[in-house]
Structures are given as structure tokens and as C-alpha cells.
Design a protein around this motif. Structure first.
Motif, PDB file in Angstrom:
ATOM      1  N   ALA A  58       0.842  -1.196   0.000  1.00 31.88           N
ATOM      2  CA  ALA A  58       0.000   0.000   0.000  1.00 31.88           C
ATOM      3  C   ALA A  58       0.876   1.244   0.000  1.00 31.88           C
ATOM      4  O   ALA A  58       1.685   1.437   0.908  1.00 31.88           O
ATOM      5  CB  ALA A  58      -0.908  -0.015   1.227  1.00 31.88           C
ATOM      6  N   ARG A  59       0.722   2.057  -1.008  1.00 30.63           N
ATOM      7  CA  ARG A  59       1.505   3.287  -1.098  1.00 30.63           C
ATOM      8  C   ARG A  59       0.745   4.411  -0.403  1.00 30.63           C
ATOM      9  O   ARG A  59      -0.405   4.694  -0.725  1.00 30.63           O
ATOM     10  CB  ARG A  59       1.780   3.637  -2.559  1.00 30.63           C
ATOM     11  CG  ARG A  59       2.710   4.822  -2.745  1.00 30.63           C
ATOM     12  CD  ARG A  59       3.079   5.000  -4.198  1.00 30.63           C
ATOM     13  NE  ARG A  59       4.000   3.950  -4.638  1.00 30.63           N
ATOM     14  CZ  ARG A  59       4.291   3.707  -5.918  1.00 30.63           C
ATOM     15  NH1 ARG A  59       3.703   4.415  -6.870  1.00 30.63           N
ATOM     16  NH2 ARG A  59       5.147   2.756  -6.230  1.00 30.63           N
ATOM     17  N   VAL A  60       1.387   5.057   0.557  1.00 32.93           N
ATOM     18  CA  VAL A  60       0.773   6.089   1.386  1.00 32.93           C
ATOM     19  C   VAL A  60       1.567   7.382   1.232  1.00 32.93           C
ATOM     20  O   VAL A  60       2.804   7.367   1.331  1.00 32.93           O
ATOM     21  CB  VAL A  60       0.747   5.677   2.873  1.00 32.93           C
ATOM     22  CG1 VAL A  60       0.094   6.756   3.723  1.00 32.93           C
ATOM     23  CG2 VAL A  60       0.036   4.336   3.048  1.00 32.93           C
ATOM     24  N   LEU A  61       0.871   8.482   1.002  1.00 25.90           N
ATOM     25  CA  LEU A  61       1.537   9.786   0.936  1.00 25.90           C
ATOM     26  C   LEU A  61       1.393  10.495   2.268  1.00 25.90           C
ATOM     27  O   LEU A  61       0.275  10.766   2.729  1.00 25.90           O
ATOM     28  CB  LEU A  61       0.947  10.649  -0.174  1.00 25.90           C
ATOM     29  CG  LEU A  61       1.567  12.054  -0.293  1.00 25.90           C
ATOM     30  CD1 LEU A  61       3.043  11.962  -0.680  1.00 25.90           C
ATOM     31  CD2 LEU A  61       0.801  12.919  -1.293  1.00 25.90           C
ATOM     32  N   ILE A  62       2.512  10.789   2.897  1.00 18.84           N
ATOM     33  CA  ILE A  62       2.544  11.616   4.104  1.00 18.84           C
ATOM     34  C   ILE A  62       2.764  13.049   3.619  1.00 18.84           C
ATOM     35  O   ILE A  62       3.878  13.439   3.276  1.00 18.84           O
ATOM     36  CB  ILE A  62       3.679  11.183   5.049  1.00 18.84           C
ATOM     37  CG1 ILE A  62       3.595   9.680   5.355  1.00 18.84           C
ATOM     38  CG2 ILE A  62       3.635  11.999   6.329  1.00 18.84           C
ATOM     39  CD1 ILE A  62       2.368   9.248   6.117  1.00 18.84           C
ATOM     40  N   ALA A  63       1.680  13.814   3.581  1.00 19.90           N
ATOM     41  CA  ALA A  63       1.717  15.126   2.917  1.00 19.90           C
ATOM     42  C   ALA A  63       2.050  16.243   3.896  1.00 19.90           C
ATOM     43  O   ALA A  63       1.341  17.257   3.991  1.00 19.90           O
ATOM     44  CB  ALA A  63       0.379  15.391   2.225  1.00 19.90           C
ATOM     45  N   THR A  64       3.164  16.106   4.603  1.00 13.36           N
ATOM     46  CA  THR A  64       3.565  17.098   5.607  1.00 13.36           C
ATOM     47  C   THR A  64       3.636  18.498   5.020  1.00 13.36           C
ATOM     48  O   THR A  64       3.206  19.472   5.635  1.00 13.36           O
ATOM     49  CB  THR A  64       4.922  16.707   6.216  1.00 13.36           C
ATOM     50  OG1 THR A  64       4.803  15.418   6.808  1.00 13.36           O
ATOM     51  CG2 THR A  64       5.361  17.718   7.251  1.00 13.36           C
ATOM     52  N   SER A  65       4.240  18.628   3.855  1.00 11.36           N
ATOM     53  CA  SER A  65       4.329  19.886   3.098  1.00 11.36           C
ATOM     54  C   SER A  65       5.220  20.926   3.761  1.00 11.36           C
ATOM     55  O   SER A  65       6.159  21.422   3.159  1.00 11.36           O
ATOM     56  CB  SER A  65       2.937  20.481   2.831  1.00 11.36           C
ATOM     57  OG  SER A  65       2.191  19.620   2.007  1.00 11.36           O
ATOM     58  N   VAL A  66       4.919  21.296   5.009  1.00  9.65           N
ATOM     59  CA  VAL A  66       5.673  22.348   5.697  1.00  9.65           C
ATOM     60  C   VAL A  66       6.652  21.678   6.659  1.00  9.65           C
ATOM     61  O   VAL A  66       6.301  21.290   7.772  1.00  9.65           O
ATOM     62  CB  VAL A  66       4.727  23.300   6.450  1.00  9.65           C
ATOM     63  CG1 VAL A  66       5.515  24.437   7.102  1.00  9.65           C
ATOM     64  CG2 VAL A  66       3.669  23.855   5.493  1.00  9.65           C
ATOM     65  N   GLY A  67       7.907  21.538   6.229  1.00 14.57           N
ATOM     66  CA  GLY A  67       8.888  20.798   7.007  1.00 14.57           C
ATOM     67  C   GLY A  67       9.194  21.396   8.357  1.00 14.57           C
ATOM     68  O   GLY A  67       9.582  20.682   9.290  1.00 14.57           O
ATOM     69  N   PRO A 243      -0.960  24.766   2.812  1.00  9.95           N
ATOM     70  CA  PRO A 243      -1.510  24.002   1.690  1.00  9.95           C
ATOM     71  C   PRO A 243      -2.431  22.845   2.061  1.00  9.95           C
ATOM     72  O   PRO A 243      -3.053  22.256   1.198  1.00  9.95           O
ATOM     73  CB  PRO A 243      -0.247  23.448   1.029  1.00  9.95           C
ATOM     74  CG  PRO A 243       0.689  23.214   2.178  1.00  9.95           C
ATOM     75  CD  PRO A 243       0.410  24.318   3.168  1.00  9.95           C
ATOM     76  N   GLN A 244      -2.524  22.469   3.362  1.00 10.34           N
ATOM     77  CA  GLN A 244      -3.190  21.218   3.719  1.00 10.34           C
ATOM     78  C   GLN A 244      -4.643  21.150   3.244  1.00 10.34           C
ATOM     79  O   GLN A 244      -5.116  20.102   2.812  1.00 10.34           O
ATOM     80  CB  GLN A 244      -3.134  21.003   5.232  1.00 10.34           C
ATOM     81  CG  GLN A 244      -1.810  20.509   5.751  1.00 10.34           C
ATOM     82  CD  GLN A 244      -0.733  21.569   5.779  1.00 10.34           C
ATOM     83  OE1 GLN A 244      -1.010  22.762   5.676  1.00 10.34           O
ATOM     84  NE2 GLN A 244       0.509  21.146   5.901  1.00 10.34           N
ATOM     85  N   GLY A 245      -5.360  22.253   3.363  1.00  8.80           N
ATOM     86  CA  GLY A 245      -6.756  22.239   2.964  1.00  8.80           C
ATOM     87  C   GLY A 245      -6.953  21.895   1.505  1.00  8.80           C
ATOM     88  O   GLY A 245      -7.890  21.168   1.135  1.00  8.80           O
ATOM     89  N   LEU A 246      -6.055  22.384   0.646  1.00 10.32           N
ATOM     90  CA  LEU A 246      -6.175  22.113  -0.789  1.00 10.32           C
ATOM     91  C   LEU A 246      -5.789  20.686  -1.123  1.00 10.32           C
ATOM     92  O   LEU A 246      -6.357  20.077  -2.034  1.00 10.32           O
ATOM     93  CB  LEU A 246      -5.319  23.097  -1.587  1.00 10.32           C
ATOM     94  CG  LEU A 246      -5.861  24.523  -1.744  1.00 10.32           C
ATOM     95  CD1 LEU A 246      -7.300  24.519  -2.249  1.00 10.32           C
ATOM     96  CD2 LEU A 246      -5.766  25.318  -0.467  1.00 10.32           C
ATOM     97  N   ILE A 247      -4.833  20.126  -0.380  1.00  7.87           N
ATOM     98  CA  ILE A 247      -4.473  18.726  -0.603  1.00  7.87           C
ATOM     99  C   ILE A 247      -5.688  17.843  -0.341  1.00  7.87           C
ATOM    100  O   ILE A 247      -6.013  16.940  -1.122  1.00  7.87           O
ATOM    101  CB  ILE A 247      -3.294  18.320   0.297  1.00  7.87           C
ATOM    102  CG1 ILE A 247      -2.042  19.131  -0.060  1.00  7.87           C
ATOM    103  CG2 ILE A 247      -3.009  16.830   0.177  1.00  7.87           C
ATOM    104  CD1 ILE A 247      -0.884  18.931   0.898  1.00  7.87           C
TER     105      ILE A 247
END
Length: 582
Positions: A58-67, A243-247
């Protein structure tokens, strides 16, 4: 570190270069103490397995975005490691400086807003954000995707053109193929200024356009990544803002499951939700998930003990008063209020926080609700209205620059004699003051969960999580709201059946929806918690029940409900003939 921030706020804005350097030093100092050291952790035990990209995992994206969002990187790196240990293939998404505004930006770090309008975060924050975040994730052997690698030059130019040419008045409602791009851009801008309205901010439009452009770029990057990598699920914090809301918006449109999370109120605990931000999911959660809980005396004791602890915050990540004033007589004397007369409590929120569209709200925003409520009580001199401004306006992570007390003072230079306001800096205990009231009116505070559990009637006008639970008086229009106020004072506490229902929901809310991760340890300063493990063995299946439940929810879509009542029952010894059986 905090003294450096004060220097930035109190004088360095006269020296833009020095200001940027001081902010950068603060961010780097926080990063050194805030990021988990996965290299050292892996030296104490197993390392993460190498996942064969063609294995069907299962490929999972951890969309942290803001390091540099340290609460996000801390927990999401734990989730990435735990998912890999369970055979999944986690990947990471980070912004590498392409976004002209984001969650890392706010007015406390940019007191000279002209500098932010001209340069955005590129010259300072981005350097202290992407590289340490990417290094931390790569130390786990994870593939890190960047925003710039997912956005074409044509898409970047189109985003810049749209952001520059759309009327400022139209940005908030702007949609791209059905996506609420403008809503999240506006929410991000309000958060940047720590205000609920922007009319007094000279740089408001320029900052809004930056967030609008960032929102458009986020849509383009997320859409391409989802379509090329074939993710089963995307994990991200908040689920709102840029960006989280748009993701999250793009995931839902593309048919990719999304999981959002946020720190809970209780220490060591976190709230996870499927498909949407917890701001929405907790309000719309079906009662079937909790109303048939088999209630026990032990559950009641645990709940009431925890609720009482909230008067001082002893069991929570964050609290606002070291020595709250709980004596009702002292509160009455301080305010000049007579609790022997019918008194209605009113609890406000931080005005700028989570400014999203909620169709159930009776009013367009909290300020409108507050002012209309005061006008109403001016016509009811036989009642007293006690307004408690939220302490987080001053003591929250991002202090409000639009305090509700100032807005009330602007609209009512002289308050009606039956209206009393407790400012955010006051040490008056909210719980003690509200307990002395006939009933309490709320907009969005979670305090409604606590008040109803001790029998206090609550009227809901906004997006409070206690709404829709069959416990409170819920208003969906101004007319309905004022008809509820016409019934005041109620003159009695909630009946036993309603209190029992309220306590079941409160237990569900505080003990079952808030999932324990004991290895996430409280710490002073920022972030409020840190990863407290010494070996990856502590993340293996079976090592932490809360982590097992979270990973199952991410990978299989099972509910994020921690069965605290079952775990407690299993832990109780059984007494038989005077012997204890574990």
C-alpha cells in the motif's frame, strides 16, 4: 528562543536584514531540538525495511508539506516509520520553497509586512524549513517528493496570472473545477494576520493574493502527484489552510482516501478523521458511534475526574491559568455581577481560527453572533449576560490581533448595564463562572461538551462539536436562535437522561476519539510534544494499541475510535472467593 522572538517583535522590524536573520536563528534552534533523531533511534534496534516498489504494498503519501511545522514532522515521521514496519510504502511531500505563502508564515514572524509582501518566505523561512525536514525524512530511507517537481512552468505562470488578476472580492469564493480554492486561501490569510476580518490591514490584499497563488500551486502539484503515484491514502495534519486544505480537496475530488489529524486536548493523545478535517467530522459524527456505550461506574469516575482536571489543565497539552479564580463570591465581587439573579453565560472563540464555511451556523461569523446577542440582552434587563472571552486570544500559539473585547467596545462604548465581559487576561475560571449560570450560549467552543456533562443547558449557534448530538439546543438561523433566547431563563438543569447522554458523548469525545500515543511526550516550548522512543521496536505491531488502531485506520479505513472502555474492562481484575484473577 522566546526572547529572540520578542526582540523581533519589539524593535528589529526597523532593520529588515537583522530581523530576517534573527527569525532564521530562532527557527534553526527550534529545529535542532524539535526534529526526532531517526538515525540515532535506528542504531538502537531494527532499521526500516526496504520496500520493493513493485511488491504491491500500500503506497501512502505523508503530505507534511511544511517541514518546519514541528508537530507535523514529529508525528508524521512516526506514522511513516510505523506504516513501513507494517509493510506499507510511505512517501513524503514537502514544499521546497515554491509556495509564496504557507502555514509557516504569520504576522508575528513578519511584523514588517511589506517585506513579506515583497519577498514572501523565500529569503528566510524556506531555508529553515525544507532542508532539515527533508533530511529528517530521508534518514528513514523515505522517498521525498517536492512541490517544484510536480508543477510545470506553464502551471506556475497560470497560477501567478490568476492570483494577480482575479478581483480581491472574488477570491474568497473562487473555485477551480469545484474545489474551494479561495476559501482556504482566505482562511490562510486570516490566520496570517490573526484576524477574522481584513478591512484594517493595509497589506491584506497583497497577502491574500500570495495565499491564493499558493493554493493554486498546491492544487496543481497534488493533482499531478496523485495521478502519477497511485496512492491508496494521503495523511496530513490540520486539513485546512494552505496548503493542507487544498491537498484534502484534491484527494476527495480524485477519489483518494484522505486521513487528517490534530493534537487532542489531552496529553499523549491525537484526533484522527477520515475524509475531512476534524472541524467537520466531529460535528457531523453519527450518534450511533457512542450512544449505546455500556456505561459503568468506572467510566463515570474517569470522565468526571478528567473534566475536573480541566479546571487546571493538569492532564492537557496546553492550559491557560496557573491559579484560576474559582470562588464564585470572588468572581461576583470582581465583576459586580449578582449571581442570585438569572445569569446567562456566553463563551466566545478565537475569532480568526478555522474560518471555514459551516452550513449549520446561525450567523455568518462569530462577531455578528456576539454583537446581535448583546443587542438582544439589552432588551432583557431582567437577565444578566456574562461573556467570557477565550484566554487563547492572548495565550494561544498565535495570539489574536482582533480581540473580541475590543470589537465589543467599538460597537458598545457603553455596555448595557446587564452585560458583563471577562477579558482574556482575567484569571477568572471559565468553568466556575459558567457553573453559576442558568445556562450557557456557545458558538464553536468544545466547552459545551463539558458543561452539558455536569447538567448545564447549552444553546449552540455555531460549529460546536456538541451540536447534533441530541443534547443541546441547536440553532440554524437567527430567527431560531432568538426564539431559543426567548425561553430564557430555563430555570432548571438538564434532566438525568440528558446528562447521562451528555456523559456518554463526553467519554466518547475525550477517551475514544482522542487516541493515546504514550511515546509522544510533552515538552516545554515549541513544539508542545516530542517523539520519546529509543528504538523502532516501540513502533512494531502490538507495542502501542493506539498506534495499531491509527495504522489500521490509515491502511484499511477502519474507524478512528479507541475502545478505551474495553481496554479498561480487560485490565480490571476479577474478584472471586477473595482471590484476584488478572
Amino acid at each position: 528562543m522566546e526572547s529572540l522572538k520578542q526582540l523581533v517583535q519589539n524593535g528589529l522590524k526597523r532593520h529588515p536584514w537583522l530581523e530576517r536573520q534573527a527569525r532564521l536563528v530562532v527557527r534553526r534552534m527550534r529545529a535542532r531540538t524539535g526534529y526526532p533523531n531517526w538515525r540515532a533511534i535506528q542504531q538502537n534496534g531494527p532499521r526500516l525495511p526496504r520496500i520493493d516498489p513493485g511488491s504491491g504494498s500500500a503506497r501512502v503519501l505523508i503530505a507534511t508539506s511544511v517541514g518546519s511545522h514541528l508537530p507535523g514532522t514529529s508525528l508524521e515521521s512516526v506514522l511513516a516509520a510505523a506504516l513501513a514496519l507494517r509493510g506499507a510504502e510511505p512517501e513524503v511531500l514537502l514544499c521546497d520553497g515554491i509556495l509564496p505563502a504557507c502555514l509557516a508564515c504569520d504576522v508575528t514572524w513578519y511584523p514588517n509586512q511589506e517585506q513579506f509582501v515583497r519577498h514572501g518566505p523565500t529569503r528566510d523561512l524556506c531555508r529553515a524549513c525544507f532542508t532539515p525536514g527533508a533530511d529528517m525524512y530521508r534518514s528513514l530511507g523515505l522517498l521525498v517528493h517536492t512541490y517544484s517537481s510536480q508543477v510545470s512552468p506553464e502551471e506556475s505562470a497560470a497560477a501567478a496570472h490568476t492570483a494577480a488578476t482575479v478581483s480581491a472580492d472574488d477570491i474568497g469564493g473562487y473555485r477551480v473545477e469545484g474545489l474551494a480554492v479561495g476559501e482556504h486561501a482566505l482562511a490562510g490569510t486570516l490566520r496570517f494576520f490573526a484576524r477574522a476580518t481584513l478591512d484594517t490591514e493595509p497589506y491584506a490584499e497583497a497577502v491574500l493574493r500570495r495565499y491564493f497563488q499558493a493554493a493554486l500551486l498546491t492544487v496543481a502539484a497534488t493533482r499531478r502527484l496523485l495521478r502519477t503515484r497511485g496512492y491508496r491514502v494521503v495523511v496530513l495534519h490540520h486539513g485546512i489552510y494552505v496548503p493542507q486544505g487544498l491537498i484534502g480537496e484534491v484527494c476527495r475530488q480524485e477519489g483518494v482516501r484522505v486521513v487528517t489529524w490534530n493534537p487532542a486536548y489531552r496529553k499523549h493523545r491525537f484526533v484522527f478523521s477520515h475524509d475531512d478535517t476534524y472541524h467537520h467530522t466531529l460535528m457531523n459524527e453519527p450518534p450511533e458511534t457512542w450512544e449505546d456505550l455500556p456505561w459503568t461506574d468506572q467510566m463515570e469516575r474517569e470522565l468526571l475526574t478528567y473534566l475536573k482536571s480541566r479546571w487546571h489543565g493538569a492532564e492537557d497539552w496546553i492550559w491557560f491559568h496557573e491559579r484560576p479564580e474559582v470562588d464564585v463570591a470572588a468572581i461576583s465581587q470582581e465583576l459586580g455581577l449578582d449571581f442570585s439573579k438569572p445569569t446567562i453565560g456566553m463563551l466566545t472563540n478565537v475569532m480568526w481560527d478555522a474560518q471555514l464555511h459551516y452550513p449549520a451556523n446561525a450567523f455568518s461569523n462569530m462577531l455578528d453572533w456576539t454583537l446581535q446577542t448583546i443587542r438582544y440582552f439589552a432588551t432583557r434587563p431582567e437577565l444578566q449576560l456574562l461573556i467570557r472571552a477565550h484566554p487563547a486570544e492572548l495565550h494561544g500559539t498565535l495570539p489574536s490581533r482582533q480581540p473580541i473585547v475590543e470589537e465589543i467596545r467599538r460597537a458598545f462604548p457603553v455596555l448595557p448595564p446587564n452585560v458583563f465581559v471577562v477579558p482574556p487576561e482575567s484569571q477568572i475560571s471559565t468553568y466556575s463562572a459558567m457553573s453559576a449560570c442558568d445556562s450557557v450560549i456557545i458558538y464553536g467552543t468544545k466547552t459545551g461538551v463539558e458543561l452539558t456533562s455536569v447538567g448545564i443547558p447549552v444553546i449552540v449557534a455555531g460549529e460546536a462539536w456538541i451540536r447534533n448530538k441530541g443534547i443541546t439546543l441547536d440553532a440554524t438561523s437567527p430567527a431560531q436562535y432568538f426564539s431559543l433566547l426567548d425561553r430564557l431563563p430555563l430555570g432548571q438543569r438538564l434532566d438525568d437522561a440528558t446528562v447521562a447522554r451528555a456523559r456518554k458523548y463526553a467519554y466518547h469525545f475525550f477517551f475514544r476519539r482522542m487516541i493515546p500515543l504514550q511515546f509522544m511526550q510533552p515538552r516545554s516550548g515549541w513544539p508542545p510534544f516530542a517523539v520519546g522512543i529509543h528504538s523502532l521496536k516501540e513502533l512494531l505491531p502490538g507495542a502501542a494499541p493506539g498506534l495499531d488502531l491509527i495504522c489500521a485506520g490509515i491502511l484499511r479505513g477502519t474507524p478512528f475510535i479507541y475502545p478505551e472502555e474495553q481496554i479498561q474492562a480487560d485490565a480490571e481484575p476479577e474478584w472471586e472467593h477473595g482471590k484476584v484473577h488478572a
